[in-house]
Scaffold this motif. Structure first.
Motif, PDB file in Angstrom:
ATOM      1  N   GLY A  66      73.425  23.800  60.969  1.00  0.00           N
ATOM      2  CA  GLY A  66      73.925  24.823  60.052  1.00  0.00           C
ATOM      3  C   GLY A  66      74.573  25.988  60.760  1.00  0.00           C
ATOM      4  N   GLY A  67      74.121  27.192  60.405  1.00  0.00           N
ATOM      5  CA  GLY A  67      74.720  28.399  60.955  1.00  0.00           C
ATOM      6  C   GLY A  67      74.103  28.867  62.251  1.00  0.00           C
ATOM      7  N   ILE A  68      73.077  28.191  62.741  1.00  0.00           N
ATOM      8  CA  ILE A  68      72.382  28.669  63.943  1.00  0.00           C
ATOM      9  C   ILE A  68      73.292  28.711  65.170  1.00  0.00           C
ATOM     10  N   PRO A  69      74.154  27.702  65.415  1.00  0.00           N
ATOM     11  CA  PRO A  69      75.040  27.814  66.582  1.00  0.00           C
ATOM     12  C   PRO A  69      76.092  28.915  66.446  1.00  0.00           C
ATOM     13  N   PHE A  70      76.284  29.448  65.238  1.00  0.00           N
ATOM     14  CA  PHE A  70      77.164  30.607  65.065  1.00  0.00           C
ATOM     15  C   PHE A  70      76.432  31.896  65.447  1.00  0.00           C
ATOM     16  N   LEU A  71      75.104  31.834  65.480  1.00  0.00           N
ATOM     17  CA  LEU A  71      74.277  32.974  65.859  1.00  0.00           C
ATOM     18  C   LEU A  71      73.912  32.929  67.334  1.00  0.00           C
ATOM     19  N   ILE A  72      73.582  31.732  67.818  1.00  0.00           N
ATOM     20  CA  ILE A  72      73.124  31.557  69.195  1.00  0.00           C
ATOM     21  C   ILE A  72      74.102  30.651  69.942  1.00  0.00           C
ATOM     22  N   GLU A  73      74.683  31.170  70.995  1.00  0.00           N
ATOM     23  CA  GLU A  73      75.497  30.331  71.869  1.00  0.00           C
ATOM     24  C   GLU A  73      74.573  29.645  72.869  1.00  0.00           C
ATOM     25  N   GLU A  74      74.661  28.338  72.936  1.00  0.00           N
ATOM     26  CA  GLU A  74      73.782  27.560  73.800  1.00  0.00           C
ATOM     27  C   GLU A  74      73.798  28.082  75.231  1.00  0.00           C
ATOM     28  N   GLY A  75      72.593  28.369  75.748  1.00  0.00           N
ATOM     29  CA  GLY A  75      72.460  28.837  77.122  1.00  0.00           C
ATOM     30  C   GLY A  75      72.736  30.310  77.321  1.00  0.00           C
ATOM     31  N   GLU A  76      73.191  30.991  76.270  1.00  0.00           N
ATOM     32  CA  GLU A  76      73.492  32.421  76.369  1.00  0.00           C
ATOM     33  C   GLU A  76      72.412  33.250  75.686  1.00  0.00           C
ATOM     34  N   GLU A  77      72.318  33.152  74.351  1.00  0.00           N
ATOM     35  CA  GLU A  77      71.298  33.911  73.615  1.00  0.00           C
ATOM     36  C   GLU A  77      70.078  33.071  73.259  1.00  0.00           C
ATOM     37  N   GLY A  78      70.078  31.815  73.657  1.00  0.00           N
ATOM     38  CA  GLY A  78      68.970  30.918  73.350  1.00  0.00           C
ATOM     39  C   GLY A  78      69.329  29.506  73.766  1.00  0.00           C
ATOM     40  N   LEU A  79      68.451  28.565  73.446  1.00  0.00           N
ATOM     41  CA  LEU A  79      68.681  27.165  73.770  1.00  0.00           C
ATOM     42  C   LEU A  79      68.669  26.342  72.489  1.00  0.00           C
ATOM     43  N   LEU A  80      69.602  25.400  72.373  1.00  0.00           N
ATOM     44  CA  LEU A  80      69.755  24.587  71.175  1.00  0.00           C
ATOM     45  C   LEU A  80      69.544  23.119  71.497  1.00  0.00           C
ATOM     46  N   VAL A  81      68.894  22.427  70.560  1.00  0.00           N
ATOM     47  CA  VAL A  81      68.642  20.989  70.734  1.00  0.00           C
ATOM     48  C   VAL A  81      69.032  20.271  69.447  1.00  0.00           C
ATOM     49  N   ALA A  82      69.186  18.971  69.531  1.00  0.00           N
ATOM     50  CA  ALA A  82      69.550  18.188  68.348  1.00  0.00           C
ATOM     51  C   ALA A  82      68.433  18.198  67.324  1.00  0.00           C
ATOM     52  N   ASP A  83      68.798  18.032  66.075  1.00  0.00           N
ATOM     53  CA  ASP A  83      67.832  17.996  64.973  1.00  0.00           C
ATOM     54  C   ASP A  83      66.750  16.948  65.242  1.00  0.00           C
ATOM     55  N   ASN A  84      65.510  17.385  65.151  1.00  0.00           N
ATOM     56  CA  ASN A  84      64.338  16.514  65.261  1.00  0.00           C
ATOM     57  C   ASN A  84      64.175  15.877  66.643  1.00  0.00           C
ATOM     58  N   ASP A  85      64.808  16.443  67.657  1.00  0.00           N
ATOM     59  CA  ASP A  85      64.703  15.907  69.023  1.00  0.00           C
ATOM     60  C   ASP A  85      63.540  16.600  69.740  1.00  0.00           C
ATOM     61  N   VAL A  86      62.363  16.012  69.619  1.00  0.00           N
ATOM     62  CA  VAL A  86      61.144  16.606  70.161  1.00  0.00           C
ATOM     63  C   VAL A  86      61.225  16.747  71.681  1.00  0.00           C
ATOM     64  N   GLN A  87      61.667  15.691  72.359  1.00  0.00           N
ATOM     65  CA  GLN A  87      61.707  15.730  73.817  1.00  0.00           C
ATOM     66  C   GLN A  87      62.680  16.789  74.322  1.00  0.00           C
ATOM     67  N   ALA A  88      63.832  16.922  73.668  1.00  0.00           N
ATOM     68  CA  ALA A  88      64.811  17.924  74.097  1.00  0.00           C
ATOM     69  C   ALA A  88      64.245  19.338  73.938  1.00  0.00           C
ATOM     70  N   MET A  89      63.482  19.575  72.882  1.00  0.00           N
ATOM     71  CA  MET A  89      62.881  20.893  72.701  1.00  0.00           C
ATOM     72  C   MET A  89      61.819  21.139  73.766  1.00  0.00           C
ATOM     73  N   CYS A  90      61.045  20.117  74.118  1.00  0.00           N
ATOM     74  CA  CYS A  90      60.074  20.251  75.211  1.00  0.00           C
ATOM     75  C   CYS A  90      60.776  20.575  76.526  1.00  0.00           C
ATOM     76  N   ASP A  91      61.870  19.907  76.783  1.00  0.00           N
ATOM     77  CA  ASP A  91      62.626  20.142  78.017  1.00  0.00           C
ATOM     78  C   ASP A  91      63.157  21.572  78.057  1.00  0.00           C
ATOM     79  N   ALA A  92      63.628  22.070  76.924  1.00  0.00           N
ATOM     80  CA  ALA A  92      64.165  23.433  76.866  1.00  0.00           C
ATOM     81  C   ALA A  92      63.056  24.460  77.121  1.00  0.00           C
ATOM     82  N   ILE A  93      61.898  24.229  76.535  1.00  0.00           N
ATOM     83  CA  ILE A  93      60.763  25.129  76.756  1.00  0.00           C
ATOM     84  C   ILE A  93      60.336  25.098  78.220  1.00  0.00           C
ATOM     85  N   GLN A  94      60.290  23.905  78.786  1.00  0.00           N
ATOM     86  CA  GLN A  94      59.923  23.765  80.195  1.00  0.00           C
ATOM     87  C   GLN A  94      60.918  24.511  81.093  1.00  0.00           C
TER      88      GLN A  94
END
Length: 337
Positions: free
Chosen positions: A270-298
């Motif tokens: 939705g509108g989240i990538p218009f608010l957060i630029e990946e790697g700049e103001e936060g980290l973004l992962v694909a919808d329902n991608d549990v492993q990618a979110m774990c990797d981002a937190i790590q």
């Protein structure tokens, strides 16, 4: 003094999360506008009837603000807009539903009546502005959701731990069980990982989420519904804010987290990538991608310097949503018919 009628789900006092009507209404009141509201009714049918009654009988209204969502609550806005049209009242849909473009495609006649006859259509995010421009919607204005900046204390975190905070209503659309699945994988790498999930139940998802945590043997904190000030204080105990939604517009809770110094890891929807630029103001992962979110937190936990850079950029972005920078856009609409 201009009289505004504000139609929306004003349910915070009934245990629901505050919505735009609970934030924008009081801010406009401070600017000298007289505001009547509907509705505080918990029952959906009673709420619709109350909105209809208020729209029919409130006198001397200059403008009607209508919070407009993409779920079944869309029909509240549609019905109220028809009453406004019959009464020759200037109404302004405020577009909150992240799936409103899809609603337009499935119900084009209803959407054209609602949005084409509006005095203005206010988009809180560039995402919906872009989508509605593509649908040839007229009278569009971009006005971000507003925060009172003085309410949010930025905490600079020098050391980062996998202490996760999730703040949203428990509803299937927001995919709360994904947060528990993330914790389940994360504790294998970080045994001290924590998860706190704040919010009221919407559709039975709270019990489903609690049951999943119990089945997996995880300790997840569920403090229930909290006020903005209460969860703001709670946030000082956490370092990373996660959002697991399937689709969204521009959630205020994410902007608040950015103001508070939490690093945001979110699904890229939705509108989240218009608010957060990946790697700049936060980290973004694909919808329902549990492993990618774990990797981002790590990544955040293992890179404190990167964490600090991201949270400072996020705080600067969140400052753009402070009321002092947003209010003139509303005043311009009301004072320039």
């Amino acid at each position: 003094m201009k009289h505004l009628l504000y139609i929306g789900n004003k349910l915070a006092r009934n245990g629901s999360n505050p919505t735009a009507i609970d934030t924008l209404g009081p801010l406009l009141e401070k600017e000298g506008f007289k505001i009547s509201y509907a509705s505080t009714k918990s029952n959906k049918i009673m709420r619709l009837l109350d909105m209809m009654r208020t729209a029919c009988f409130t006198r001397k209204v200059d403008y009607v603000l209508i919070d407009t969502y993409s779920t079944t609550n869309f029909w509240y806005a549609f019905v109220v807009s028809r009453i406004c049209n019959l009464r020759n009242l200037r109404y302004i849909p405020i577009l909150h539903g992240g799936n409103l473009p899809q609603r337009w495609l499935t119900h084009p006649k209803s959407c054209k009546l609602l949005f084409h006859q509006a005095y203005r259509n206010v988009c809180p995010s560039p995402y919906l502005l872009q989508a509605f421009e593509a649908l040839a919607c007229p009278n569009l204005r971009l006005i971000p959701n507003a925060l009172e900046g003085s309410h949010y204390f930025f905490k600079e975190r020098r050391s980062v731990k996998p202490k996760l905070l999730w703040v949203r209503a428990f509803a299937e659309i927001y995919n709360p069980t994904m947060a528990v699945q993330v914790l389940d994988r994360l504790v294998k790498e970080f045994p001290d990982a924590e998860l706190c999930m704040v919010g009221p139940d919407k559709d039975g998802s709270l019990e489903k989420t609690k049951q999943l945590a119990q089945d997996l043997g995880l300790k997840v904190t569920f403090p229930g519904q909290l006020s903005k000030s209460a969860w703001g204080q709670l946030s000082e105990q956490y370092d990373i804010f996660i959002t697991t939604t399937h689709f969204d517009n521009m959630p205020v809770s994410v902007i608040e987290a950015m103001s508070l110094g939490l690093a945001v890891v979110s699904t890229n929807v939705g509108g989240i990538p218009f608010l957060i630029e990946e790697g700049e103001e936060g980290l973004l992962v694909a919808d329902n991608d549990v492993q990618a979110m774990c990797d981002a937190i790590q990544f955040l936990v293992n890179n404190p310097i990167g964490f600090i850079e991201i949270t400072k950029k996020a705080r600067n972005k969140a400052a753009c949503f402070e009321w002092e920078k947003v209010k003139e856009k509303w005043i311009t609409i009301f004072n320039n018919p």
